[in-house]
Design a protein around this motif. Structure first.
Motif, PDB file in Angstrom:
ATOM      1  N   ASP A   1     -37.246  -8.720  -1.339  1.00  0.00           N
ATOM      2  CA  ASP A   1     -38.026  -9.743  -2.187  1.00  0.00           C
ATOM      3  C   ASP A   1     -37.996 -11.094  -1.397  1.00  0.00           C
ATOM      4  O   ASP A   1     -39.094 -11.695  -1.137  1.00  0.00           O
ATOM      5  CB  ASP A   1     -37.570  -9.821  -3.412  1.00  0.00           C
ATOM      6  N   TYR A   2     -36.866 -11.342  -0.985  1.00  0.00           N
ATOM      7  CA  TYR A   2     -36.664 -12.546  -0.222  1.00  0.00           C
ATOM      8  C   TYR A   2     -37.446 -12.605   1.088  1.00  0.00           C
ATOM      9  O   TYR A   2     -38.194 -13.848   1.166  1.00  0.00           O
ATOM     10  CB  TYR A   2     -35.255 -12.833   0.125  1.00  0.00           C
ATOM     11  N   GLN A   3     -37.499 -11.605   1.894  1.00  0.00           N
ATOM     12  CA  GLN A   3     -38.056 -11.578   2.984  1.00  0.00           C
ATOM     13  C   GLN A   3     -39.800 -11.493   2.800  1.00  0.00           C
ATOM     14  O   GLN A   3     -40.443 -12.471   3.384  1.00  0.00           O
ATOM     15  CB  GLN A   3     -38.009 -10.096   3.721  1.00  0.00           C
ATOM     16  N   GLN A   4     -40.201 -10.875   1.623  1.00  0.00           N
ATOM     17  CA  GLN A   4     -41.574 -11.111   1.394  1.00  0.00           C
ATOM     18  C   GLN A   4     -41.948 -12.573   1.209  1.00  0.00           C
ATOM     19  O   GLN A   4     -43.232 -13.028   1.360  1.00  0.00           O
ATOM     20  CB  GLN A   4     -41.941 -10.181   0.346  1.00  0.00           C
ATOM     21  N   GLU A   5     -41.375 -12.956   0.415  1.00  0.00           N
ATOM     22  CA  GLU A   5     -41.641 -14.353  -0.101  1.00  0.00           C
ATOM     23  C   GLU A   5     -41.516 -15.503   1.068  1.00  0.00           C
ATOM     24  O   GLU A   5     -42.485 -16.214   1.040  1.00  0.00           O
ATOM     25  CB  GLU A   5     -40.643 -14.968  -1.047  1.00  0.00           C
ATOM     26  N   ILE A   6     -40.542 -15.342   1.910  1.00  0.00           N
ATOM     27  CA  ILE A   6     -40.539 -16.165   2.951  1.00  0.00           C
ATOM     28  C   ILE A   6     -41.700 -15.959   3.855  1.00  0.00           C
ATOM     29  O   ILE A   6     -42.402 -16.939   4.773  1.00  0.00           O
ATOM     30  CB  ILE A   6     -39.213 -15.772   3.555  1.00  0.00           C
ATOM     31  N   GLU A   7     -42.146 -14.450   4.053  1.00  0.00           N
ATOM     32  CA  GLU A   7     -43.149 -14.241   4.940  1.00  0.00           C
ATOM     33  C   GLU A   7     -44.430 -15.014   4.714  1.00  0.00           C
ATOM     34  O   GLU A   7     -45.220 -15.687   5.389  1.00  0.00           O
ATOM     35  CB  GLU A   7     -43.231 -12.772   5.092  1.00  0.00           C
ATOM     36  N   LEU A   8     -44.728 -15.076   3.165  1.00  0.00           N
ATOM     37  CA  LEU A   8     -46.100 -15.501   2.463  1.00  0.00           C
ATOM     38  C   LEU A   8     -45.805 -17.062   2.681  1.00  0.00           C
ATOM     39  O   LEU A   8     -46.821 -17.687   3.250  1.00  0.00           O
ATOM     40  CB  LEU A   8     -45.931 -15.395   1.207  1.00  0.00           C
ATOM     41  N   ILE A   9     -44.821 -17.832   2.762  1.00  0.00           N
ATOM     42  CA  ILE A   9     -44.637 -19.251   2.832  1.00  0.00           C
ATOM     43  C   ILE A   9     -45.078 -19.572   4.531  1.00  0.00           C
ATOM     44  O   ILE A   9     -45.541 -20.308   4.764  1.00  0.00           O
ATOM     45  CB  ILE A   9     -43.207 -19.723   2.618  1.00  0.00           C
TER      46      ILE A   9
ATOM     47  N   GLY B   1     -30.663 -25.796   0.973  1.00  0.00           N
ATOM     48  CA  GLY B   1     -30.307 -25.169  -0.496  1.00  0.00           C
ATOM     49  C   GLY B   1     -31.142 -24.955  -1.196  1.00  0.00           C
ATOM     50  O   GLY B   1     -31.113 -24.712  -2.634  1.00  0.00           O
ATOM     51  N   GLN B   2     -32.516 -24.275  -0.839  1.00  0.00           N
ATOM     52  CA  GLN B   2     -33.410 -23.982  -1.794  1.00  0.00           C
ATOM     53  C   GLN B   2     -33.434 -22.391  -1.948  1.00  0.00           C
ATOM     54  O   GLN B   2     -34.563 -22.117  -2.442  1.00  0.00           O
ATOM     55  CB  GLN B   2     -34.695 -24.285  -1.149  1.00  0.00           C
ATOM     56  N   MET B   3     -32.682 -21.675  -1.391  1.00  0.00           N
ATOM     57  CA  MET B   3     -32.617 -20.129  -1.509  1.00  0.00           C
ATOM     58  C   MET B   3     -32.511 -19.776  -3.059  1.00  0.00           C
ATOM     59  O   MET B   3     -33.044 -19.054  -3.382  1.00  0.00           O
ATOM     60  CB  MET B   3     -31.581 -19.191  -0.764  1.00  0.00           C
ATOM     61  N   ASP B   4     -31.591 -20.485  -3.793  1.00  0.00           N
ATOM     62  CA  ASP B   4     -31.181 -20.471  -5.173  1.00  0.00           C
ATOM     63  C   ASP B   4     -32.624 -20.526  -5.946  1.00  0.00           C
ATOM     64  O   ASP B   4     -32.911 -19.800  -6.860  1.00  0.00           O
ATOM     65  CB  ASP B   4     -30.309 -21.222  -5.593  1.00  0.00           C
ATOM     66  N   ALA B   5     -33.584 -21.653  -5.734  1.00  0.00           N
ATOM     67  CA  ALA B   5     -34.837 -21.812  -6.231  1.00  0.00           C
ATOM     68  C   ALA B   5     -35.721 -20.684  -6.004  1.00  0.00           C
ATOM     69  O   ALA B   5     -36.443 -20.120  -6.940  1.00  0.00           O
ATOM     70  CB  ALA B   5     -35.463 -23.148  -5.653  1.00  0.00           C
ATOM     71  N   LEU B   6     -35.618 -20.025  -4.703  1.00  0.00           N
ATOM     72  CA  LEU B   6     -36.258 -19.106  -4.288  1.00  0.00           C
ATOM     73  C   LEU B   6     -36.035 -17.729  -5.343  1.00  0.00           C
ATOM     74  O   LEU B   6     -36.832 -17.095  -5.781  1.00  0.00           O
ATOM     75  CB  LEU B   6     -36.324 -18.598  -3.001  1.00  0.00           C
ATOM     76  N   ARG B   7     -34.603 -17.532  -5.450  1.00  0.00           N
ATOM     77  CA  ARG B   7     -34.088 -16.321  -6.244  1.00  0.00           C
ATOM     78  C   ARG B   7     -34.718 -16.614  -7.883  1.00  0.00           C
ATOM     79  O   ARG B   7     -35.135 -15.479  -8.134  1.00  0.00           O
ATOM     80  CB  ARG B   7     -32.519 -16.375  -5.974  1.00  0.00           C
TER      81      ARG B   7
ATOM     82  N   GLN C   1     -37.313 -17.964  -8.821  1.00  0.00           N
ATOM     83  CA  GLN C   1     -38.700 -17.767  -8.968  1.00  0.00           C
ATOM     84  C   GLN C   1     -39.070 -16.354  -8.603  1.00  0.00           C
ATOM     85  O   GLN C   1     -39.857 -15.906  -9.435  1.00  0.00           O
ATOM     86  CB  GLN C   1     -39.468 -18.381  -7.414  1.00  0.00           C
ATOM     87  N   ILE C   2     -38.387 -15.587  -7.985  1.00  0.00           N
ATOM     88  CA  ILE C   2     -38.336 -14.208  -7.747  1.00  0.00           C
ATOM     89  C   ILE C   2     -38.173 -13.263  -8.927  1.00  0.00           C
ATOM     90  O   ILE C   2     -38.737 -12.528  -9.543  1.00  0.00           O
ATOM     91  CB  ILE C   2     -37.621 -13.560  -6.500  1.00  0.00           C
ATOM     92  N   VAL C   3     -37.113 -13.725  -9.608  1.00  0.00           N
ATOM     93  CA  VAL C   3     -36.388 -13.142 -10.652  1.00  0.00           C
ATOM     94  C   VAL C   3     -37.525 -13.402 -11.868  1.00  0.00           C
ATOM     95  O   VAL C   3     -37.995 -12.384 -12.603  1.00  0.00           O
ATOM     96  CB  VAL C   3     -35.074 -13.418 -11.119  1.00  0.00           C
ATOM     97  N   GLU C   4     -37.797 -14.480 -12.173  1.00  0.00           N
ATOM     98  CA  GLU C   4     -38.744 -14.840 -13.357  1.00  0.00           C
ATOM     99  C   GLU C   4     -40.098 -14.114 -13.206  1.00  0.00           C
ATOM    100  O   GLU C   4     -40.684 -13.667 -14.238  1.00  0.00           O
ATOM    101  CB  GLU C   4     -38.700 -16.360 -13.375  1.00  0.00           C
ATOM    102  N   ARG C   5     -40.505 -14.184 -11.918  1.00  0.00           N
ATOM    103  CA  ARG C   5     -41.788 -13.310 -11.688  1.00  0.00           C
ATOM    104  C   ARG C   5     -41.595 -11.979 -12.046  1.00  0.00           C
ATOM    105  O   ARG C   5     -42.693 -11.141 -12.594  1.00  0.00           O
ATOM    106  CB  ARG C   5     -42.515 -13.635 -10.291  1.00  0.00           C
ATOM    107  N   LYS C   6     -40.577 -11.493 -11.444  1.00  0.00           N
ATOM    108  CA  LYS C   6     -40.310  -9.986 -12.003  1.00  0.00           C
ATOM    109  C   LYS C   6     -40.233  -9.723 -13.661  1.00  0.00           C
ATOM    110  O   LYS C   6     -40.934  -8.678 -14.055  1.00  0.00           O
ATOM    111  CB  LYS C   6     -38.999  -9.490 -11.406  1.00  0.00           C
ATOM    112  N   VAL C   7     -39.407 -10.562 -14.168  1.00  0.00           N
ATOM    113  CA  VAL C   7     -39.322 -10.376 -15.669  1.00  0.00           C
ATOM    114  C   VAL C   7     -40.872 -10.578 -16.420  1.00  0.00           C
ATOM    115  O   VAL C   7     -41.382 -10.026 -17.174  1.00  0.00           O
ATOM    116  CB  VAL C   7     -38.593 -11.250 -16.280  1.00  0.00           C
ATOM    117  N   ILE C   8     -41.637 -11.474 -15.590  1.00  0.00           N
ATOM    118  CA  ILE C   8     -43.163 -11.922 -16.251  1.00  0.00           C
ATOM    119  C   ILE C   8     -43.732 -10.660 -16.123  1.00  0.00           C
ATOM    120  O   ILE C   8     -44.371 -10.207 -16.919  1.00  0.00           O
ATOM    121  CB  ILE C   8     -43.859 -12.917 -15.631  1.00  0.00           C
ATOM    122  N   GLU C   9     -43.629 -10.060 -14.800  1.00  0.00           N
ATOM    123  CA  GLU C   9     -44.445  -8.910 -14.363  1.00  0.00           C
ATOM    124  C   GLU C   9     -44.091  -7.667 -15.515  1.00  0.00           C
ATOM    125  O   GLU C   9     -44.723  -6.660 -15.980  1.00  0.00           O
ATOM    126  CB  GLU C   9     -44.244  -8.386 -13.145  1.00  0.00           C
ATOM    127  N   MET C  10     -42.707  -7.249 -15.749  1.00  0.00           N
ATOM    128  CA  MET C  10     -42.336  -6.206 -16.507  1.00  0.00           C
ATOM    129  C   MET C  10     -42.722  -6.593 -17.923  1.00  0.00           C
ATOM    130  O   MET C  10     -42.898  -5.483 -18.803  1.00  0.00           O
ATOM    131  CB  MET C  10     -40.684  -6.693 -16.809  1.00  0.00           C
TER     132      MET C  10
END
Length: 498
Positions: A398-406, A425-431, A433-442
């Motif tokens: 998930d991290y790799q995909q997000e970073i590739e898009l950016i 120190g923005q990897m936490d913000a990225l995390r 973002q990923i988790v909340e999007r996954k929950v919204i998709e679920m």
């Protein structure tokens, strides 16, 4: 406000482990997201730690008149009392805080707030200290299944792609200075002064902006910018009004209208370049016109997905949060404001929005920072609890995909984007973002979703600059969007940078 008592008895320690402390822990709940904790350590435990500390020190202690480790224990205790007391205080605090964290019925989201220097280790009696800590609010996970949602649907037409292409080319076109009066869409190089009752509040250095209806700043907006600057020429000074946002840092200036004096340094007009092979390679290493158009279409599609996700997220959150209006600690909101901006910027970058749009949306967020941060925190608490219940988390993929898009949108190497995110120190913000999007998709997958055609809206004719009318200029540490307005020389210099 509620109070609870926790007793932490000393369980039997495994071989080689330190025996846990006996503690008395009292927890008050002055707010839903705040706990006041009082920890009492019995005097016997303090003595145990002191005894253990001297047991380690005596065999090595160097006391004048004695060989190392040969001084009487009482003399060592007298000479090294202050040093050992401070060491024991530190150990007791560290060990007890660890036990409090493990045994307490709350989930801390910040470090304990206490003044180390003001805490004293008593010579007799129990050792007592207290602290405040921010926590996640406690609530029952709302029922998130089988919600009824409406998803806005948008069609990406050839006309929309052509319009977006012209916009990108316009941002990258070489502007030529003109003596003609400024017209809508022209590029203006401006300086500005902002005044309140004739007193200069701040000044803006040379900034290149597009002549549109409105000009937004980090803490205000100039609604009559287009009207004021229309027809201006090099050297002209035009006056306008800037309204400060209702949530500006300076409370005394919130909602006030300031005078703005814009001085035109240069008026430039752009001619759209032709999509030649050399130009396509220059702006993004595209092999063909078709590839460039496909990139633009893909960016538009990601923007559509982003708007759909935001619309669904808004409906989901409204259903899940309901009347939950937890009182949030002001310090938490202030600290989280920057993190929330970082997270939103990352979302916008990976969703294909150009730099002009990102600046405009970021300025809107900054002007309403407290309200938006409080809403985002409430959303985060609910979505994070659902994620924990359903064991949803971010994976390495998930991290790799997000970073590739950016990286794709920023026209930067993936490795460099990752390094910048980690350094800032923005990897936490990225995390998050990923988790909340996954929950919204679920939640969306389990919902009853109906599509509703979205009427094409009018263009928001606003240009944005990162400048605080009431203070210093702000900048964004996130990689900038692809196809920004740089000369070939500047781009070549960027390629040489490590």
């Amino acid at each position: 406000m509620s109070t609870s008592d926790l007793q932490s008895d000393s369980p039997v320690a495994s071989e080689g482990e330190k025996t846990p402390l006996k503690l008395d822990i009292k927890v008050d709940s002055p707010q839903a997201c705040l706990r006041h904790v009082v920890v009492t350590i019995p005097h016997a435990e303090v003595e145990r730690y002191m005894r253990d500390a001297y047991d380690e020190l005596v065999p090595e202690a160097q006391v004048p008149g004695f060989r190392a480790g040969r001084a009487p224990r009482k003399l060592v205790e007298k000479q090294f009392r202050d040093r050992v007391s401070d060491q024991v205080k530190s150990s007791l605090l560290m060990d007890s805080l660890s036990q409090v964290t493990d045994s307490a019925e709350f989930s801390a989201i910040s470090e304990p707030d206490f003044d180390y220097e003001s805490i004293e280790l008593p010579e007799g009696g129990d050792f007592r200290y207290e602290f405040k800590v921010e926590v996640r609010p406690e609530f029952e996970t709302p029922n998130w299944k089988e919600l009824k949602l409406t998803r806005p649907s948008e069609e990406i037409t050839d006309e929309a792609v052509e319009k977006a292409v012209k916009g990108l080319l316009g941002r990258n076109a070489q502007a030529e200075a003109t003596d003609e009066p400024a017209a809508e869409g022209d590029s203006l190089l401006l300086t500005a002064r902002f005044l309140s009752d004739g007193r200069v509040i701040s000044e803006m250095d040379e900034e290149r902006v597009q002549l549109t209806d409105r000009l937004s700043f980090s803490d205000g907006v100039c609604d009559n910018f287009g009207e004021a600057l229309q027809g201006a020429r090099e050297g002209d000074t035009r006056k306008a009004k800037v309204k400060i946002s209702a949530e500006a840092p300076r409370e005394d200036m919130r909602g006030k209208e300031l005078d703005a004096e814009f001085t035109v340094v240069e008026v430039s007009r752009k001619q759209l370049p032709e999509l030649t092979e050399s130009y396509l390679r220059e702006i993004g290493d595209f092999d063909s016109k078709e590839e460039f158009y496909e990139f633009v279409r893909s960016s538009l599609q990601r923007q559509v997905v982003y708007r759909q996700e935001q619309a669904l997220r808004k409906q989901i959150v409204e259903n899940l949060i309901g009347d939950a209006e937890w009182e949030l600690p002001p310090d938490l909101v202030r600290r989280q404001t920057r993190r929330e901006l970082d997270r939103k910027i990352l979302e916008l970058r990976r969703s294909g929005f150009d730099d002009d749009t990102v600046r405009r949306l970021v300025n809107t967020m900054r002007q309403n920072a407290q309200t938006q941060t409080e809403a985002s925190l409430r959303e985060h608490f609910v979505l994070e609890q659902i994620a924990e219940d359903e064991k949803v988390d971010a994976t390495a993929e998930d991290y790799q995909q997000e970073i590739e898009l950016i990286a794709e949108q920023s026209d930067m190497p993936v490795r460099r984007v990752r390094a910048r995110l980690e350094k800032s120190g923005q990897m936490d913000a990225l995390r998050n973002q990923i988790v909340e999007r996954k929950v919204i998709e679920m939640i969306t997958a389990a919902a009853e979703v109906s599509d509703e055609p979205q009427a094409e809206g009018q263009d928001d004719k606003e240009f944005a600059v990162y400048h605080n009318v009431l203070g210093t200029k702000e900048t964004d540490s996130i990689p900038e969007a692809k196809h920004e307005d740089k000369s070939p020389k500047e781009k070549e210099e960027d390629k040489k940078k490590p």
